[in-house]
Scaffold this motif. Structure first.
Motif, short mmCIF file in Angstrom:
data_model
loop_
_atom_site.label_atom_id
_atom_site.label_comp_id
_atom_site.label_asym_id
_atom_site.label_seq_id
_atom_site.Cartn_x
_atom_site.Cartn_y
_atom_site.Cartn_z
N ARG A 23 0.86 -1.20 0.00
CA ARG A 23 0.00 0.00 0.00
C ARG A 23 0.89 1.24 0.00
O ARG A 23 1.84 1.33 0.77
N THR A 24 0.51 2.19 -0.89
CA THR A 24 1.31 3.41 -1.02
C THR A 24 0.42 4.63 -0.85
O THR A 24 -0.81 4.56 -0.98
N THR A 25 1.05 5.76 -0.58
CA THR A 25 0.30 7.02 -0.46
C THR A 25 -0.34 7.41 -1.78
O THR A 25 -1.49 7.86 -1.84
N THR A 31 -7.08 6.14 -5.36
CA THR A 31 -8.32 5.46 -4.99
C THR A 31 -9.42 6.46 -4.65
O THR A 31 -10.57 6.35 -5.11
N ILE A 32 -9.09 7.48 -3.83
CA ILE A 32 -10.08 8.50 -3.47
C ILE A 32 -10.56 9.25 -4.71
O ILE A 32 -11.75 9.49 -4.90
N ARG A 422 -0.28 2.02 -11.03
CA ARG A 422 0.88 1.18 -11.39
C ARG A 422 2.00 2.03 -11.95
O ARG A 422 3.19 1.82 -11.66
N ALA A 423 1.64 3.04 -12.75
CA ALA A 423 2.67 3.91 -13.31
C ALA A 423 3.37 4.70 -12.21
O ALA A 423 4.61 4.85 -12.23
N GLY A 427 7.25 4.14 -11.33
CA GLY A 427 8.12 5.32 -11.42
C GLY A 427 8.86 5.60 -10.13
O GLY A 427 10.06 5.89 -10.13
N SER A 428 8.10 5.54 -9.00
CA SER A 428 8.76 5.80 -7.72
C SER A 428 9.79 4.71 -7.40
O SER A 428 10.86 4.99 -6.83
N THR A 429 9.52 3.46 -7.76
CA THR A 429 10.47 2.36 -7.51
C THR A 429 11.76 2.58 -8.30
O THR A 429 12.88 2.40 -7.77
N ARG A 430 11.66 2.95 -9.55
CA ARG A 430 12.84 3.18 -10.38
C ARG A 430 13.65 4.37 -9.86
O ARG A 430 14.89 4.36 -9.88
N MET A 431 12.94 5.40 -9.39
CA MET A 431 13.65 6.57 -8.85
C MET A 431 14.44 6.21 -7.59
O MET A 431 15.58 6.66 -7.39
#
Length: 437
Positions: A23-25, A31-32, A422-423, A427-431
């Motif tokens: 779960r991510t921010t 979702t909201i 997912r994007a 993106g955050s994972t690669r950064m």
């Protein structure tokens, strides 16, 4: 093999264990946002489902033996009510001369006095003058012609009106009733003199066959002379009665019932510009002339128009409606108890000419010649279109379509939201990996 395991290989929704979920921010924000978008789009689908549109159809009019009502309100500021006659005739041979039922005349003050209404009464010019005060043995003379069939006492002319009817029946001109005892007793000539500077407004409605025909407002009592329809113009052309002309204002002219205001608001918008002004193009038409012998002609093309509310179902055939139309009071014909409306709209072209003949040289058309002769007045000639317009209320979509739209909104929004989430996650994972190096 257990029954529940037979469908395991068909499961298209594979599951992940709780420990494998992240779960991510950004996922919470997406979702909201997606939930808000889903609620907004579902509300739009609901509003679209509740929205009612009017669907026009064009069909061949298959009605038989039908009637229609004509409602008019026309002011003549330079001719008194005593001189006006309303006649109706059609190609079937039916004639209504001196129409009285359903029609009123409103006496108007002279134009220089403001032209305001003075009195309202039926077009029966002598309805307020019964002969009940006469001696029971009295039998008035008809002065030549036989007594009319409508006489209050058979074989006698008890009133000035009955003498006028007797004269009209044999195509005799009547004038002011000089030497007629009944007219002198009722002060007929004095009434003409008192009204000579007044105007008149003819208003009301009458019923006609739904065939080609015409109606007109012209001066003097009408009668048939051979195959010709003529009017007694003696009083109209009498110089002592003032200068009468057929300057007029058509406040309102319609065929059939008026379109209700709530219906006008519903169907007169962007989807369909169907308003009372479009139905009745002659409303608020003004014509002016200083020529007493002048003729105005309006040629109308009448198109049957139906309005069916949401959920309407046919309950009566056109033939049955035609048979029962005479039982309905004037003003109620065409109004269905279920909210349906049978009315008419029309297009119009007009023509005017002087009965003295001549050309349109003053307007720059020397080659355009007009025949001389005729009857002064305002004439309406109407033709019936073989086509019929049906305006039917419908919903923009069915309830099944609404459910389909809701499913599409939910599924589409969540799919797009999952792709966006997912994007963001990728993106955050690669950064993070780049910063770790």
């Amino acid at each position: 093999m257990p029954a529940k395991s037979r469908f395991t290989r068909l499961d298209a929704f594979t599951k992940t264990v709780e420990d494998a979920r992240i779960r991510t921010t950004s996922g919470g924000i997406v979702t909201i946002a997606s939930l808000l978008i889903v609620m907004y789009l579902v509300w739009g689908e609901w509003s679209d489902y509740r929205r009612i549109i009017v669907h026009p159809e064009l069909i061949v009019d298959k009605g038989r033996g039908e009637k229609m009502e004509i409602h008019l309100n026309i002011s003549f500021p330079k001719i008194p009510c005593e001189l006006l006659t309303l006649d109706v005739m059609d190609v079937s041979g039916e004639q209504q001369t001196g129409v009285k039922h359903g029609i009123q005349k409103v006496q108007l003050a002279a134009s220089n006095l403001g032209g305001m209404p003075i009195d309202v009464r039926s077009l029966d010019l002598h309805a307020d003058e019964p002969a009940s005060h006469l001696d029971p043995s009295y039998c008035g003379e008809c002065y030549g012609p036989p007594a009319p069939s409508t006489a209050s006492k058979p074989g006698c002319c008890q009133t000035c009106e009955e003498v006028r009817e007797a004269y009209a029946a044999v195509s005799w001109a009547f004038g002011k009733g000089e030497g007629v005892e009944q007219c002198q007793r009722e002060h007929y000539s004095e009434k003409l003199e008192a009204q000579r500077d007044q105007g008149c407004r003819v208003q009301g409605g009458f019923r006609v066959n739904k065939v080609i025909g015409n109606f007109h407002v012209a001066p003097g009592r009408s009668f048939s002379n051979g195959m010709m329809h003529v009017h007694d113009l003696n009083n109209y052309r009498d110089p002592s009665q003032g200068s009468h002309t057929f300057t007029h204002t058509i406040h309102h002219l319609r065929f059939g019932p008026q379109l209700p205001d709530d219906v006008t608001k519903r169907v007169g918008g962007k989807t369909l510009g169907w308003t009372n002004h479009h139905l009745n193009p002659l409303d608020n038409t003004q014509q002016h002339t200083d020529d007493a012998m002048y003729n105005y002609m309006y040629f109308l093309k009448v198109v049957s128009t139906s309005y069916y509310p949401l959920g309407w179902k046919s309950q009566i055939s056109s033939a049955d409606q035609g048979d029962s139309s005479d039982l309905v009071s004037i003003g109620q014909h065409g109004l269905g108890q279920d909210g349906s409306l049978e009315t008419h709209q029309y297009s119009v072209t007009s023509h005017k000419r002087s009965l003295q003949g001549g050309s349109d040289s003053q307007e720059g058309h020397k080659e355009r010649l007009h025949a001389s002769g005729g009857i002064p007045g305002v004439f309406f000639s109407y033709d019936i279109s073989p086509m019929k317009v049906i305006n039917r209320e419908e919903r923009t979509k069915t309830f099944t379509g609404f459910l389909t739209g809701v499913c599409a909104v939910i599924g589409g929004t969540l799919t797009v939201a999952a792709a966006i989430d997912r994007a963001f996650y990728e993106g955050s994972t690669r950064m993070k990996k780049l910063h770790q190096r």
